[in-house]
Design a protein around this motif. Structure first.
Motif, PDB file in Angstrom:
ATOM      1  N   HIS A   1     102.005  65.843  18.426  1.00 34.10           N
ATOM      2  CA  HIS A   1     101.648  64.910  19.502  1.00 34.10           C
ATOM      3  C   HIS A   1     102.958  64.524  20.178  1.00 34.10           C
ATOM      4  CE1 HIS A   1     100.786  60.427  20.456  1.00 34.10           C
ATOM      5  NE2 HIS A   1     100.496  61.155  21.517  1.00 34.10           N
TER       6      HIS A   1
ATOM      7  N   ALA B   1     104.292  57.698  25.851  1.00 32.66           N
ATOM      8  CA  ALA B   1     104.222  56.290  25.486  1.00 32.66           C
ATOM      9  C   ALA B   1     103.255  55.555  26.411  1.00 32.66           C
ATOM     10  CB  ALA B   1     105.618  55.661  25.580  1.00 32.66           C
TER      11      ALA B   1
ATOM     12  N   CYS C   1     100.092  55.354  26.090  1.00 33.68           N
ATOM     13  CA  CYS C   1      98.885  56.155  26.286  1.00 33.68           C
ATOM     14  C   CYS C   1      98.053  56.228  25.005  1.00 33.68           C
ATOM     15  CB  CYS C   1      99.249  57.565  26.750  1.00 33.68           C
ATOM     16  SG  CYS C   1     100.112  57.654  28.323  1.00 33.68           S
TER      17      CYS C   1
ATOM     18  N   SER D   1      99.122  55.857  21.873  1.00 35.65           N
ATOM     19  CA  SER D   1      99.804  56.519  20.763  1.00 35.65           C
ATOM     20  C   SER D   1      99.706  55.712  19.471  1.00 35.65           C
ATOM     21  CB  SER D   1     101.270  56.787  21.119  1.00 35.65           C
ATOM     22  OG  SER D   1     101.916  55.610  21.557  1.00 35.65           O
ATOM     23  N   THR D   2      99.845  54.389  19.547  1.00 35.24           N
ATOM     24  CA  THR D   2      99.735  53.558  18.337  1.00 35.24           C
ATOM     25  C   THR D   2      98.348  53.697  17.719  1.00 35.24           C
ATOM     26  OG1 THR D   2     101.329  51.979  19.238  1.00 35.24           O
ATOM     27  CG2 THR D   2      99.964  51.229  17.411  1.00 35.24           C
TER      28      THR D   2
ATOM     29  N   GLN E   1      98.074  57.194  16.054  1.00 33.16           N
ATOM     30  CA  GLN E   1      98.858  57.244  14.817  1.00 33.16           C
ATOM     31  C   GLN E   1      98.148  56.498  13.689  1.00 33.16           C
ATOM     32  OE1 GLN E   1     102.343  55.669  16.673  1.00 33.16           O
ATOM     33  NE2 GLN E   1     102.881  57.646  17.573  1.00 33.16           N
TER      34      GLN E   1
ATOM     35  N   LYS F   1     107.670  60.272  14.228  1.00 28.14           N
ATOM     36  CA  LYS F   1     108.954  60.330  14.934  1.00 28.14           C
ATOM     37  C   LYS F   1     110.074  60.906  14.068  1.00 28.14           C
ATOM     38  CE  LYS F   1     107.940  56.684  18.259  1.00 28.14           C
ATOM     39  NZ  LYS F   1     108.372  55.434  18.898  1.00 28.14           N
TER      40      LYS F   1
ATOM     41  N   SER G   1     103.958  63.004  15.146  1.00 28.78           N
ATOM     42  CA  SER G   1     103.569  62.208  16.302  1.00 28.78           C
ATOM     43  C   SER G   1     104.782  61.462  16.830  1.00 28.78           C
ATOM     44  CB  SER G   1     102.462  61.212  15.936  1.00 28.78           C
ATOM     45  OG  SER G   1     102.097  60.434  17.065  1.00 28.78           O
ATOM     46  N   ASP G   2     105.152  61.770  18.060  1.00 31.39           N
ATOM     47  CA  ASP G   2     106.274  61.094  18.712  1.00 31.39           C
ATOM     48  C   ASP G   2     105.982  61.036  20.200  1.00 31.39           C
ATOM     49  OD1 ASP G   2     108.588  60.089  19.727  1.00 31.39           O
ATOM     50  OD2 ASP G   2     109.927  61.566  18.814  1.00 31.39           O
ATOM     51  N   GLU G   3     105.454  59.907  20.641  1.00 26.82           N
ATOM     52  CA  GLU G   3     105.085  59.760  22.043  1.00 26.82           C
ATOM     53  C   GLU G   3     106.273  59.803  22.989  1.00 26.82           C
ATOM     54  OE1 GLU G   3     105.463  55.512  20.405  1.00 26.82           O
ATOM     55  OE2 GLU G   3     104.866  57.501  19.706  1.00 26.82           O
TER      56      GLU G   3
END
Length: 340
Positions: free
Chosen positions: A8, A12, A14, A16-17, A20, A34, A69-71
Motif C-alpha cells: 500500500h 496520506a 486517504c 490509510s489509518t 492499517q 512504514k 503499508s506506507d501512505e
C-alpha cells in the motif's frame, strides 16, 4: 527470503489509518508499517540492501499474506518550512524503480482522494503540529515553496498511475477514498479479493480513523498556535510556550469533543474554509488531470468533487497574482485501458 505480496504505497489523508487498522485485525495478513525502505526521502535504508528489507517480514506466521503499508511511500519530498510530505513525478518514478528492483511481481494498492479535500486534511494535520498559517497561505506555500520555488503538491493522478502502470502492468489497484468512506464493506471486499485473502467484517473505532479538525476546530487550533508558538524551526518543529505533551493533549481533547459532542455542527463542508480564489486555482490546476483519471478508471469522479465547481473569483489583479499559478507539466502518456 520473505517479501511482501502487496504494498500500500499511497496516499496520506486517504483512509490509510483505517486500512492499517483493518490489516492488523485480519488473521490472514501480516503487515509491516512504514519500513522506510523504498521512498527517496529515506536513502539510508535502501542502501542497506534487499536482505535488510526482507528481514522485516521474517516474523510473519506461515501462509499469511505479507503487506507493507506506507501512505507516504510515493511522497519523497519534505517541505522545508511547512514540514509536510510532498511529491513530484520524478520522485514517483524513483520510488517505482526501487520497488521494481526488489519485488518486481508485487501487487500495489493506491488510494486517492480529491485534491482540495486532501489539501484541507493536510492543513488540519499541519495545524495539529503547531502551524499558524491560514489555509490559503498554506496551500499557496504547498504549491510554490518560497524557498525553492518548487511545488510539493503534484497530485496529478492520471500521470502518477501512468508511471506506476508502466513499471507494474496489471499489478495496480486504485481505490477512491470517497467510495471507501461511502461503501466501506464493498470496497474492503474488493481490496481483500485483490490481495487474495478472505473478507472479514470490521467495525472501526475512533482511534482507527485519523479524524482531522473540522471547519470549527481548525480556526480554534490555529488561534491557539498563534498564542503559544514562539518561533518555527527547520522542517516545522515549533518552539512553544507549552510542553509538547500538554499541547498534544489539548489538541486530542478538541478532536474528541468535536467528534462526539459537536458532530452535528461540524459536519458541514470544510470547503467553507477555502476562499473562492483557492478553489478556482485548484480546479484549474487539476481539472484536466482528473478528467483523464476518471476516464482511466471508467468512473464519473465529478460526484466526488474531483472536477471542482466553477466559482466566481475576484477580478482584482493583485489578489489573483497573490495566489499560486498552475505549474508547468510534462505531457502525459497516451491513455491505455486499465482494469482495477
Amino acid at each position: 527470503m520473505p517479501y511482501p505480496n502487496a504494498i500500500h504505497l499511497g496516499f496520506a489523508k486517504c483512509g490509510s489509518t483505517f486500512l492499517q487498522a483493518f490489516w492488523r485485525k485480519h488473521p490472514q495478513v501480516h503487515m509491516v508499517f512504514k519500513a522506510n525502505f523504498f521512498a527517496p526521502l529515506v536513502d539510508g535504508d535502501y542502501a542497506r540492501g534487499s536482505e535488510h528489507y526482507s528481514s522485516m517480514f521474517s516474523d510473519a506466521a506461515p501462509h499469511t499474506k505479507l503487506i507493507e503499508s506506507d501512505e507516504h511511500m510515493l511522497m519523497g519530498l519534505m517541505h522545508p518550512s511547512l514540514g509536510i510530505r510532498g511529491l513530484t513525478l520524478d520522485s514517483v518514478e524513483q520510488t517505482c524503480v526501487r520497488i521494481k528492483s526488489v519485488v518486481p511481481d508485487v501487487k500495489l494498492l493506491l488510494v486517492v482522494r480529491n485534491q482540495l479535500e486532501m489539501m484541507i486534511s493536510t492543513y488540519s494535520q499541519y495545524l495539529l503540529g503547531g502551524g499558524t498559517l491560514a489555509l490559503d497561505n498554506f496551500a499557496t506555500e504547498s504549491m510554490k515553496c518560497f524557498r525553492t520555488g518548487e511545488s510539493y503538491f503534484n497530485f496529478f493522478f492520471d500521470e502518477i498511475v501512468d508511471i506506476v502502470e508502466r513499471h507494474f502492468p496489471g499489478q495496480l489497484k486504485v481505490v477512491v477514498a470517497e467510495e471507501l468512506a461511502r461503501d466501506t464493506d464493498t470496497q474492503l471486499a474488493y481490496i481483500c479479493e485483490f490481495m487474495d485473502v478472505s473478507y472479514i467484517e470490521f467495525n472501526s473505532r475512533f482511534r482507527d480513523r485519523r479524524v482531522g479538525l473540522s471547519r470549527i476546530g481548525m480556526p480554534f487550533v490555529r488561534g491557539l498556535n498563534r498564542l503559544i508558538v514562539r518561533r518555527h524551526a527547520s522542517r516545522f518543529e515549533p518552539d512553544m510556550w507549552l510542553p509538547r505533551s500538554t499541547y498534544k493533549s489539548i489538541c486530542n481533547v478538541a478532536r474528541v469533543i468535536e467528534h462526539f459532542v459537536m458532530r452535528r455542527w461540524t459536519c458541514e463542508s470544510p470547503y467553507q474554509l477555502a476562499s473562492s480564489e483557492l478553489i478556482e486555482v485548484m480546479r484549474d490546476r487539476f481539472a484536466a488531470s482528473n478528467l483523464r483519471f476518471g476516464e482511466k478508471l471508467g468512473k464519473d469522479l465529478s460526484r466526488w468533487s474531483y472536477t471542482l465547481p466553477t466559482v466566481s473569483i475576484a477580478t482584482d489583479r493583485k489578489q489573483q497574482e497573490s495566489l499560486v499559478q498552475p505549474a508547468a507539466r510534462t505531457p502525459a502518456s497516451d491513455l491505455s485501458s486499465v482494469a482495477h
